[in-house]
Design a protein around this motif. Structure first.
Motif, short mmCIF file in Angstrom:
data_model
loop_
_atom_site.label_atom_id
_atom_site.label_comp_id
_atom_site.label_asym_id
_atom_site.label_seq_id
_atom_site.Cartn_x
_atom_site.Cartn_y
_atom_site.Cartn_z
N GLN A 45 -3.24 -10.29 -6.30
CA GLN A 45 -2.67 -10.25 -4.96
C GLN A 45 -3.67 -9.60 -4.01
O GLN A 45 -4.08 -8.45 -4.21
N TYR A 47 -4.38 -8.72 0.13
CA TYR A 47 -3.85 -8.64 1.49
C TYR A 47 -5.03 -8.54 2.44
O TYR A 47 -5.97 -7.77 2.20
N GLN A 69 1.33 -2.86 7.77
CA GLN A 69 1.02 -4.23 7.34
C GLN A 69 1.48 -4.53 5.92
O GLN A 69 1.88 -5.66 5.62
N PHE A 70 1.44 -3.54 5.04
CA PHE A 70 1.69 -3.78 3.63
C PHE A 70 2.66 -2.74 3.08
O PHE A 70 2.77 -1.64 3.62
N GLU A 476 7.44 -6.66 -5.86
CA GLU A 476 7.13 -6.71 -4.44
C GLU A 476 7.35 -8.13 -3.93
O GLU A 476 7.17 -9.10 -4.67
N GLY A 478 7.28 -10.68 -0.13
CA GLY A 478 6.91 -10.79 1.27
C GLY A 478 7.25 -12.15 1.84
O GLY A 478 7.25 -13.16 1.12
N ALA A 495 7.50 -7.16 4.29
CA ALA A 495 7.14 -6.94 2.89
C ALA A 495 7.99 -5.81 2.34
O ALA A 495 8.34 -4.86 3.06
#
Length: 622
Positions: A45, A47, A69-70, A476, A478, A495
């Motif tokens: 993953q 980002y 953002q994450f 997780e 998103g 997310a």
């Protein structure tokens, strides 16, 4: 160790032999371009920080932007103070931070302070989530933050000025030019704040929390030919903080200065025989705490080569050397010297519906027995047509973290016989893409052994020991979309992460932590960004959510930090005429005046506002 080295060299030899066979059937030269890390870490993953957001919010430190953002948590010791990242339930020392290819974690403390990583200094920011030591080396348990400062902007000149609440000022100046084969991009920045915000529920302002930070980033390039170039990157950062005291305490007079010199010189060659890169680097990290100097000096050398076998197998081999000198008086009368050598190899192959990769790394560290580190991963396209794609991703890896210099050399406390921390990690995920609509879900698991912790010993003296086994697992997810309705564009991304980070085993000094969640590790974490674009106007909202965080090993509810939802907003306007452009921005932070803490006893500011104006002079269109 010899067996591991033999295994590693056999892997390299096999790849080179395959290359020789592949070359014999090629009918014409093939120009090879270096693959990005995403290809060599199939199944992972990644980002990527949105470039428009990064430009709008470049006055913030990197930790502030990443948290919106994450789904990631930052342990901030106050506003503008020490900021440590916690990825997928791991500690700040379990995330590797690399700038232009070199590790910039503190080799004495083992972690990076995100409060002194100014977003304005970087042209590109990526986050690799999960185990990645086979690719990035020591410390890449929870993930790796990849930073680049390589210029490439179309602006000849860019000037920004921001003014905000509590005596906050931010100034940046960027310039770029090109003369025949030589090009240069330079950036200057400075941010400062009195930081005397009103403390919620107390009739006083925050004392002793002022800070400033300034620096320069230089990227220069000389193009020898279309296939060869030399680049030079230099980053100097100078920061000063008054250490913010705990709530109710006004007698703290601690101050800290951080001064960092980072220098990288590289030669790149891209020919039919492959892509080669040779790099030399120098890092000087200084911390002055209450006039007490600590300094770590590093000399770095690395070489890598990528090539194609039979026109479809990508192979990469590299070697990196770090020569480390610990100039810290607490290490004793003689500065310890340590050498770290990493040998690494990677293979990547794209089949019809499968992208597959394998990585192998063998570190060699002075007086430390480091393990062989494999990584294997794949992305499998389950279904694809003109409208949508379903992709299954999975990977497994072994990871490690070498003991820090403080762990090993601190006088009368450090332990030379410490074992490196190791982990086994695995994850799997499913991604659905339909035009601009993207849904991603992923489950992860990691078992960490020989976790190093400073524990009390004789006479109450704290010493580092391998005391813990920790399990982290979670899910997780998103969702991201972009919709155009007439002249209006709506875009959003949310997310969420569910994380369990449980101590499975420890010694008697911390027995209360067994079966409990690690401190400052929220089970629930979320983030969101939403934007409305209309012509040259944009309105953005940023959300950050954190669940309950325990501050003691026994997870006592009375000492836990409450959940919070933090919201920021910004209104932006752009204007351009010919080569000249202006950007105007109003940023409202902590819109709902949320009373929250990221670290126990350290206040954070309520609602505050910033005004920013930027001017850009762009190159003429050819």
């Amino acid at each position: 160790m010899l067996l591991r080295l033999g295994f590693f060299l056999a892997f390299i030899t096999t790849a080179l032999a395959a290359k020789a066979q592949g070359d014999s059937v090629l009918l014409k030269p093939v120009t090879v371009y270096g693959l990005p890390d995403e290809k060599y870490l199939a199944g992972s993953q990644f980002y990527t920080l949105d470039s428009a957001l990064q430009k709008q919010q470049d006055s913030r430190h990197l930790g502030e932007i990443l948290a919106f953002q994450f789904p990631v948590y930052f342990r901030n010791y106050g506003n503008g103070m020490l900021s440590g990242i916690s990825l997928r339930g791991t500690s700040p020392s379990h995330t590797a931070v690399r700038w232009n290819g070199i590790n910039i974690n503190s080799f004495s403390l083992g972690q990076a302070d995100f409060s002194i990583l100014p977003t304005v200094a970087f042209s590109d920011v990526k986050v690799h989530a999960g185990g990645g030591s086979a690719r990035y080396g020591s410390g890449a348990f929870g993930g790796t933050v990849l930073l680049s400062s390589v210029g490439g902007s179309s602006d000849i000149l860019s000037v920004s000025q921001e003014v905000g609440s509590y005596g906050r000022y931010f100034t940046s100046l960027k310039g770029a030019f090109r003369i025949r084969k030589f090009s240069s991009t330079s950036s200057l920045y400075r941010v400062q704040a009195q930081n005397d915000f009103p403390i919620p529920h107390l009739n006083e302002r925050q004392p002793h929390a002022a800070y400033w930070q300034q620096g320069i980033v230089e990227h220069a390039q000389y193009t020898i030919s279309n296939a060869r170039r030399i680049t030079l990157d230099y980053w100097y950062n100078d920061a000063h903080k008054e250490i913010q005291p705990n709530l109710g305490s006004n007698n703290n007079t601690d101050e800290q200065d951080d001064r960092n010199h980072r220098f990288v010189l590289s030669y790149e060659q891209n020919t039919a025989q492959g892509f080669s890169k040779i790099t030399g680097g120098f890092v000087d990290d200084r911390i002055v705490f209450n006039n007490n100097l600590t300094e770590i000096v590093r000399w770095i050398g690395s070489a890598s080569h990528q090539f194609v076998v039979a026109e479809s197998w990508h192979v990469s081999g590299s070697a990196e050397w770090n020569h480390i000198i610990g100039k810290i008086k607490e290490y004793g009368p003689t500065s310890p010297v340590e050498d770290r050598v990493d040998l690494a190899a990677s293979v990547q192959k794209d089949f019809k519906n499968v992208a597959w990769s394998f990585n192998l790394r063998q570190p060699f560290i002075t007086h430390v027995s480091a393990p062989l580190l494999p990584y294997i991963g794949a992305d499998v396209v389950l279904f694809k047509n003109a409208k949508q794609t379903w992709t299954l991703s999975a990977n497994a890896s072994k990871n490690f973290r070498a003991p820090t210099l403080n762990d090993r050399y601190w006088q009368d406390a450090g332990a030379r016989d410490l074992l490196p921390e190791t982990s086994y990690a695995a994850e799997a995920g499913l991604t659905w893409r339909r035009q601009n609509f993207n849904v991603n879900t992923r489950g992860f698991y990691q078992w960490v052994d020989q976790w190093i912790q400073w524990v009390p010993g004789a006479q109450g003296v704290y010493r580092p020991r391998n005391v813990k086994q920790v399990r982290t697992d979670g899910v997780e997810a998103g969702i991201e979309d972009r919709v155009k309705i007439g002249p209006v564009v709506l875009q959003g991304k949310v997310a969420y992460q569910f994380t369990q980070a449980i101590t499975e085993k420890t010694d008697n000094t911390d027995i209360a932590s067994v079966g409990k969640q690690l401190i400052y590790t929220p089970v629930h974490t979320g983030s969101g960004t939403f934007g409305v674009l209309y012509g040259t106007w944009s309105l953005n909202m940023f959300l950050q959510y954190s669940g309950t965080r325990f501050t003691d090993a026994a997870n006592a509810a009375m000492y836990a930090l409450d959940p919070f939802l933090l919201a920021d907003m910004s209104l932006n306007k752009s204007y351009a005429h010919g080569q000249h452009g202006f950007d105007f921005s109003v940023q409202l932070k902590n819109v709902f005046a949320t009373d929250y803490q990221l670290y126990s006893g350290r206040a954070m500011p309520g609602r505050n506002i910033n005004f920013k104006i930027s001017y850009h002079l762009t190159r003429k269109q050819q």
